[in-house]
Design a protein around this motif. Structure first.
Motif, PDB file in Angstrom:
ATOM      1  N   PHE A 100     -19.017   5.621  -1.579  1.00 12.99           N
ATOM      2  CA  PHE A 100     -17.592   5.049  -1.206  1.00 12.99           C
ATOM      3  C   PHE A 100     -16.743   4.676  -0.692  1.00 12.99           C
ATOM      4  N   VAL A 101     -15.592   4.236  -0.295  1.00 16.11           N
ATOM      5  CA  VAL A 101     -15.565   3.102   1.053  1.00 16.11           C
ATOM      6  C   VAL A 101     -13.767   4.699   0.890  1.00 16.11           C
ATOM      7  N   ASP A 102     -13.208   4.644   1.881  1.00 17.97           N
ATOM      8  CA  ASP A 102     -11.926   6.031   1.340  1.00 17.97           C
ATOM      9  C   ASP A 102     -10.892   4.941   0.801  1.00 17.97           C
ATOM     10  N   ASN A 103     -10.853   3.981   1.498  1.00 22.94           N
ATOM     11  CA  ASN A 103      -9.438   3.407   0.265  1.00 22.94           C
ATOM     12  C   ASN A 103      -9.840   2.559  -0.809  1.00 22.94           C
ATOM     13  N   GLU A 104     -11.070   3.180  -0.867  1.00 18.84           N
ATOM     14  CA  GLU A 104     -11.450   2.558  -2.949  1.00 18.84           C
ATOM     15  C   GLU A 104     -11.043   3.305  -3.658  1.00 18.84           C
ATOM     16  N   VAL A 105     -10.321   2.812  -5.006  1.00 16.87           N
ATOM     17  CA  VAL A 105     -10.139   3.513  -5.916  1.00 16.87           C
ATOM     18  C   VAL A 105      -9.998   2.820  -6.941  1.00 16.87           C
ATOM     19  N   PRO A 106      -9.844   4.046  -8.479  1.00 15.48           N
ATOM     20  CA  PRO A 106     -10.274   3.366  -9.625  1.00 15.48           C
ATOM     21  C   PRO A 106      -9.274   2.377 -10.265  1.00 15.48           C
TER      22      PRO A 106
ATOM     23  N   GLY B 216       0.707  -1.576  -0.181  1.00 16.74           N
ATOM     24  CA  GLY B 216       0.436   0.404   0.193  1.00 16.74           C
ATOM     25  C   GLY B 216       0.702   1.296  -0.116  1.00 16.74           C
ATOM     26  N   GLN B 217       1.764   1.368  -0.010  1.00 15.21           N
ATOM     27  CA  GLN B 217       3.151   2.622  -0.451  1.00 15.21           C
ATOM     28  C   GLN B 217       3.356   2.506  -1.146  1.00 15.21           C
ATOM     29  N   PHE B 218       3.165   4.243  -2.091  1.00 10.36           N
ATOM     30  CA  PHE B 218       4.125   4.125  -3.107  1.00 10.36           C
ATOM     31  C   PHE B 218       4.383   5.478  -3.358  1.00 10.36           C
ATOM     32  N   ALA B 219       5.686   5.527  -4.303  1.00  7.31           N
ATOM     33  CA  ALA B 219       6.392   6.831  -3.920  1.00  7.31           C
ATOM     34  C   ALA B 219       5.497   7.549  -4.994  1.00  7.31           C
ATOM     35  N   ARG B 220       4.944   9.135  -4.656  1.00  4.42           N
ATOM     36  CA  ARG B 220       4.185   9.637  -5.954  1.00  4.42           C
ATOM     37  C   ARG B 220       5.015  10.257  -6.630  1.00  4.42           C
ATOM     38  N   GLY B 221       4.191  10.594  -8.157  1.00  5.36           N
ATOM     39  CA  GLY B 221       4.618  11.272  -9.319  1.00  5.36           C
ATOM     40  C   GLY B 221       6.107  10.576  -9.608  1.00  5.36           C
ATOM     41  N   LEU B 222       6.026   9.675  -9.475  1.00  4.59           N
ATOM     42  CA  LEU B 222       7.965   8.349 -10.352  1.00  4.59           C
ATOM     43  C   LEU B 222       6.781   7.900 -11.912  1.00  4.59           C
ATOM     44  N   GLY B 223       5.682   7.659 -12.215  1.00  2.00           N
ATOM     45  CA  GLY B 223       5.139   7.158 -12.843  1.00  2.00           C
ATOM     46  C   GLY B 223       4.923   8.387 -13.926  1.00  2.00           C
ATOM     47  N   ASN B 224       4.876   7.108 -15.156  1.00  3.71           N
ATOM     48  CA  ASN B 224       4.993   8.620 -16.358  1.00  3.71           C
ATOM     49  C   ASN B 224       3.181   7.713 -17.332  1.00  3.71           C
ATOM     50  N   LEU B 225       3.249   8.358 -18.397  1.00  2.00           N
ATOM     51  CA  LEU B 225       2.050   7.703 -19.543  1.00  2.00           C
ATOM     52  C   LEU B 225       2.385   7.847 -20.876  1.00  2.00           C
ATOM     53  N   TYR B 226       2.471   6.527 -21.607  1.00  2.00           N
ATOM     54  CA  TYR B 226       4.020   6.827 -23.529  1.00  2.00           C
ATOM     55  C   TYR B 226       2.185   6.347 -24.263  1.00  2.00           C
ATOM     56  N   THR B 227       3.036   6.520 -25.344  1.00  2.00           N
ATOM     57  CA  THR B 227       2.745   6.177 -25.807  1.00  2.00           C
ATOM     58  C   THR B 227       3.882   5.026 -26.974  1.00  2.00           C
ATOM     59  N   LEU B 228       3.471   4.612 -27.349  1.00  2.00           N
ATOM     60  CA  LEU B 228       4.216   3.285 -28.686  1.00  2.00           C
ATOM     61  C   LEU B 228       3.311   3.318 -29.749  1.00  2.00           C
ATOM     62  N   ASP B 229       4.255   4.479 -30.507  1.00  2.00           N
ATOM     63  CA  ASP B 229       3.350   5.065 -31.765  1.00  2.00           C
ATOM     64  C   ASP B 229       3.820   3.217 -32.882  1.00  2.00           C
ATOM     65  N   CYS B 230       2.645   3.662 -33.873  1.00  2.00           N
ATOM     66  CA  CYS B 230       2.800   2.231 -35.315  1.00  2.00           C
ATOM     67  C   CYS B 230       4.025   2.516 -35.996  1.00  2.00           C
ATOM     68  N   ASP B 231       4.926   3.463 -35.924  1.00  2.00           N
ATOM     69  CA  ASP B 231       6.383   3.095 -36.145  1.00  2.00           C
ATOM     70  C   ASP B 231       7.285   2.682 -35.518  1.00  2.00           C
ATOM     71  N   GLY B 232       7.329   2.397 -34.227  1.00  2.00           N
ATOM     72  CA  GLY B 232       7.941   2.357 -33.115  1.00  2.00           C
ATOM     73  C   GLY B 232       8.670   2.730 -31.785  1.00  2.00           C
ATOM     74  N   GLN B 233       7.789   3.937 -32.064  1.00  2.00           N
ATOM     75  CA  GLN B 233       8.655   5.576 -31.349  1.00  2.00           C
ATOM     76  C   GLN B 233       7.427   5.759 -30.428  1.00  2.00           C
ATOM     77  N   ILE B 234       8.609   5.770 -28.946  1.00  2.00           N
ATOM     78  CA  ILE B 234       7.720   6.167 -28.363  1.00  2.00           C
ATOM     79  C   ILE B 234       7.348   7.446 -27.295  1.00  2.00           C
ATOM     80  N   SER B 235       6.413   8.233 -27.153  1.00  2.00           N
ATOM     81  CA  SER B 235       6.641   9.350 -26.814  1.00  2.00           C
ATOM     82  C   SER B 235       5.573   9.775 -25.210  1.00  2.00           C
ATOM     83  N   LEU B 236       6.239  10.528 -24.388  1.00  2.00           N
ATOM     84  CA  LEU B 236       5.662  10.574 -23.178  1.00  2.00           C
ATOM     85  C   LEU B 236       4.799  11.554 -23.422  1.00  2.00           C
ATOM     86  N   LYS B 237       3.605  10.860 -22.764  1.00  2.00           N
ATOM     87  CA  LYS B 237       2.245  11.773 -22.534  1.00  2.00           C
ATOM     88  C   LYS B 237       1.594  12.774 -21.354  1.00  2.00           C
ATOM     89  N   GLN B 238       1.684  12.064 -20.754  1.00  2.00           N
ATOM     90  CA  GLN B 238       1.602  12.930 -19.006  1.00  2.00           C
ATOM     91  C   GLN B 238       3.082  12.000 -17.866  1.00  2.00           C
TER      92      GLN B 238
END
Length: 310
Positions: free
Chosen positions: A205-211, A128-150
């Protein structure tokens, strides 16, 4: 809130530690999915119940077919995307992300253009412990290129697109919100983020309930799995209101996708990971895969997109 008239049945003869990433293949009636903890990917015949399990390393969080290439898939391994030949088990590297960070890839899904969208999250080194803000959102394009989105993401999770291809929906589980972005199908650009569903405003919705994982129906209503919530909830993203609830036998409900005849069946994954011994005693079907069928004929989804290499 309208009533959803449904039947729910367990369809997996096995139990998953952390079931995720369901992808329905309408050509074979197979549901592909993974167990992140065990590093396993599965296909499950949704009509006969037969299945096969393939073992890899822990940190396998997604499996997506490659269009036009039989038995070829993209899977994740920790911080890397890999091309998998399921007939030979041969692995071919595609690319890696988040160099130098204690992260792994989490949920991933293809948009209507055939790009793979995938995000990362901090490894859960302590329950239940996670360092905040370390992750990112990416795309793998159809040409094989990876891009940062968020950037600045903690637990990258569910993804969905509106039927007019103008809105992209995304979940960072720790924020307990679903976000909506303006979306450009041709370029893959996203902008103008806003909150469309906020668990913190839902008193039932209970307090520890997450999407967690998410899918969308043909009416552009979101279906969101609730980890610690024992349900999948249908939301109106225009108002943030609950339209219906599918209660499941597992507190750790993780994801959902559409499939079956005319895509009228909702397939739901779940987990035992994070559940207490008492919870598991009371939830013998925790960690199973379920199918949900609806009496209402207007409840249905659409095809799961495959990756399209150029």
């Amino acid at each position: 809130m309208s009533d959803l008239r449904f039947k729910l049945n367990r369809i997996s003869p096995y139990t998953l530690d952390l079931g995720e990433g369901p992808h329905y293949d309408e050509l074979t009636d197979r549901l592909y999915h993974v167990d992140i903890i065990k590093g396993e990917c599965y296909w499950l015949d949704t009509k006969t119940g037969s299945f096969e399990c393939f073992n890899f390393d822990s940190g396998l969080s997604l499996i997506v077919p490659i269009e036009g290439q039989e038995n070829k898939f993209i899977i994740s391994q920790n911080q890397s995307l890999v091309k998998l030949d399921l007939s030979t088990k041969k692995l071919e590297p595609i690319g890696s992300v988040d160099s130098g960070r204690d992260t792994r890839i989490n949920d991933g899904k293809c948009d209507p253009k055939g790009r793979l969208w995938f995000g990362t999250m901090n490894w859960e080194r302590k329950p239940g412990q996670f360092a905040r803000g370390l992750g990112n959102l990416y795309t793998l394009d159809c040409d094989g290129q990876i891009s940062l989105k968020q950037d600045n993401v903690t637990i990258s999770n569910g993804l969905a697109w509106s039927s007019d291809n103008r809105t992209f929906y995304y979940i960072d589980s720790v924020e307990r919100q679903v976000w909506a972005y303006d979306y450009d199908l041709q370029t893959g650009d996203i902008s103008n983020r806003k909150v469309c569903v906020d668990y913190k405003l839902l008193s039932s919705f209970v307090d520890n309930e997450v999407p967690d994982g998410m899918t969308i129906d043909l009416h552009d209503k979101l279906w969101v799995a609730s980890f610690n919530g024992k349900k999948v909830t249908r939301f109106d993203p225009e108002t943030g209101k609950v339209l219906g609830i599918v209660e499941t036998p597992s507190s750790k409900t993780t994801s959902a996708t559409w499939g079956g005849n005319d895509f009228r069946t909702l397939f739901v994954t779940s987990a035992t990971h994070g559940a207490s011994a008492d919870q598991l005693l009371g939830e013998p079907d925790a960690g199973a895969v379920f199918k949900v069928t609806f009496d209402q004929e207007n409840i249905r989804g659409s095809v799961n997109q495959s990756f399209k290499f150029q």
